[in-house]
Design a protein around this motif. Structure first.
Motif, PDB file in Angstrom:
ATOM      1  N   TYR A  22       0.921  -1.295  -0.112  1.00  0.00           N
ATOM      2  CA  TYR A  22      -0.054   0.012  -0.100  1.00  0.00           C
ATOM      3  C   TYR A  22       0.921   1.231   0.146  1.00  0.00           C
ATOM      4  CZ  TYR A  22      -3.769   3.191   1.789  1.00  0.00           C
ATOM      5  OH  TYR A  22      -4.716   4.137   1.905  1.00  0.00           O
ATOM      6  N   LYS A  25       2.695   1.881  -3.231  1.00  0.00           N
ATOM      7  CA  LYS A  25       2.027   2.202  -4.433  1.00  0.00           C
ATOM      8  C   LYS A  25       1.659   3.825  -4.310  1.00  0.00           C
ATOM      9  CE  LYS A  25       0.188   0.126  -7.093  1.00  0.00           C
ATOM     10  NZ  LYS A  25       0.430  -0.285  -8.558  1.00  0.00           N
ATOM     11  N   TYR A  27      -0.512   5.117  -1.776  1.00  0.00           N
ATOM     12  CA  TYR A  27      -1.779   5.500  -1.349  1.00  0.00           C
ATOM     13  C   TYR A  27      -1.823   6.305   0.051  1.00  0.00           C
ATOM     14  CZ  TYR A  27      -3.353   2.192  -5.053  1.00  0.00           C
ATOM     15  OH  TYR A  27      -3.541   1.376  -6.159  1.00  0.00           O
ATOM     16  N   GLY A  32      -4.620   4.337   5.438  1.00  0.00           N
ATOM     17  CA  GLY A  32      -4.165   3.057   5.311  1.00  0.00           C
ATOM     18  C   GLY A  32      -3.807   2.608   6.943  1.00  0.00           C
TER      19      GLY A  32
END
Length: 453
Positions: A22, A25, A27, A32
């Motif tokens: 995560y 990437k 994000y 998160g």
């Protein structure tokens, strides 16, 4: 029933890798870690239905939820966020008064048109500045001065970005606000760790700051040996800086006054920031006008500082939920990993040194990432390692990778600003973070390993 703990532990470890994916990437980290806090809390509650969770022994169902989602952010706000806000205010004072930009310009004048020498001086000055300043706002404000200067001296963009971010990373080793931030994570696990002070850490922080800066500059200079340096724009930067108004020399000491106040005079950190801000504003003659105008200016500076750190505050509040959830998850990690935690000071120091790269991408050795659960497991180790030894180890594996990492907000901003490819940057950042981690972990052993007994 032990199988239940093993299964939940495995699911949590798999979620570690999911969180790393995560982060890589790119994000949103605030969301998160909020999701991770929910996931781990639910898993721990489910596990407690089958096998009593020792960490939940004194909590009801609602008490667990209160501890994670209410007390986590609440206690974190009380212990660290106020320091972040006042540190951000001080950063705004340094920028508004012209002290930060003056120090950069004077450094460039001293370096002249020698790219390597000027790069080294600017990195040293940037490192010193970030022993007190914090937040993406101050970073960008300094970056838009330093990075164009280095580029105008002919340095490749990838090396420029790496050297600048590396100099910030080195300064963070001695940064008071960051110390308080990481210490709060130890306190969340056990209140007895609140007695550990910045003064106890200071010598180690300064040594690591120097080590990190030296390694960054060595790597940058080695990289320059393989690149062609163009001097076409060197004169432009120097002449442009000459037209700026400079802050008076006496004001320059403001940059390190908070550190001096805490270390030498044992002042509370917030008072240190306020007195340093007052000194900077007075010596730069910024407290002009009526009382109402001065009050308005100070309020504006505080508001701008709050905006600078607002994304960081949101992230840290969600991270505090994850930290508290990690305390309830710790027994499951203990089941799987407890037998692998070294009980020898030299062995755990070597382990941290070798595994420093696990601090990248918000990994399991990064306190501002997935490291909260590992911290809880290590703190519960039979070795009962003292915080004076453990804190430096976790600080190293957090600071060295984290502030060179592509998941760091200002590093991500730097990619957009300089148009540098992430792979070109990571070829330098990951080996550098690892080398710094290995050196500083061994230093931690020699300085504090004797406390383990």
């Amino acid at each position: 029933m032990e199988a239940v703990n093993v299964i939940i532990g495995i699911i949590m470890i798999l979620s570690f890798f999911g969180m790393i994916w995560y982060c890589v990437k790119g994000y949103n980290l605030m969301i998160g870690f909020f999701v991770m806090a929910i996931f781990w809390t639910v898993l721990a509650l489910v596990g407690n239905l089958f096998v009593p969770n020792a960490a939940m022994a004194k909590f009801s169902f609602v008490g667990v939820l209160e501890n994670v989602f209410q007390e986590g952010p609440q206690n974190y706000g009380k212990s660290i966020l106020v320091n972040i806000f006042f540190g951000a205010f001080f950063g705004r004072v340094l920028m508004t008064s012209g002290i930060a930009s003056t120090l950069i310009r004077k450094t460039v004048e001293l370096g002249g048109d020698k790219p390597r020498f000027t790069m080294s001086l600017l990195c040293i000055m940037t490192s010193i500045i970030f022993t007190s300043m914090t937040g993406i706002g101050p970073v960008i404000s300094i970056a838009v001065i330093v990075i164009p200067i280095l580029l105008s001296l002919g340095l490749p963009a990838s090396i420029t970005l790496f050297a600048f971010m590396g100099s910030i990373m080195s300064g963070i080793f001695a940064n008071i606000v960051n110390f308080k931030q990481y210490q709060a994570m130890f306190v969340a696990a056990d209140s007895k760790y609140a007695s550990y002070t910045y003064n106890e850490y200071f010598n180690f922080g300064i040594i690591c700051m120097v080590v990190a800066l030296v390694v960054v500059l060595v790597v940058a200079n080695i990289a320059l040996n393989t690149k062609k340096v163009s001097h076409a724009w060197a004169a432009t930067t120097t002449n442009r800086g000459a037209t700026e108004n400079n802050a008076p020399a006496i004001s320059w000491i403001s940059v390190i006054l908070p550190v001096i106040g805490v270390v030498v005079f044992k002042l509370p950190i917030i008072l240190g920031f306020l007195l340093s801000s007052a000194f900077a504003l007075v010596t730069c003659k910024k407290l002009k006008g009526s009382f109402v105008e001065i009050c308005s200016m100070l309020a504006k500076l505080f508001a701008e500082g709050a905006v600078d750190v607002a994304p960081m505050v949101g992230f840290l509040l969600m991270l505090s939920m994850f930290n508290n959830a990690a305390n309830f998850a710790a027994p499951y990690f203990q089941t799987l990993l407890g037998g692998f935690i070294p009980t020898s000071a030299i062995v755990i120091a070597i382990a941290f040194a070798i595994l420093t790269p696990l601090g990248f991408f918000r990994g399991p050795l990064n306190l501002v990432g997935c490291g909260a659960a590992i911290l809880a497991v290590v703190l519960s180790s039979p070795a009962n390692f003292p915080i004076a030894f453990l804190y430096p180890l976790f600080a190293v594996t957090t600071i060295a990778p984290q502030h060179l990492d592509i998941t760091q907000s200002w590093v991500a901003w730097g990619f957009g600003y300089t148009k540098v490819a992430t792979k070109d940057y990571m070829k330098m950042s990951i080996p550098t973070g690892w080398v710094i981690g290995m050196i500083c972990c061994i230093i931690a052993y020699f300085m504090y390993g004797g406390l383990v007994g």
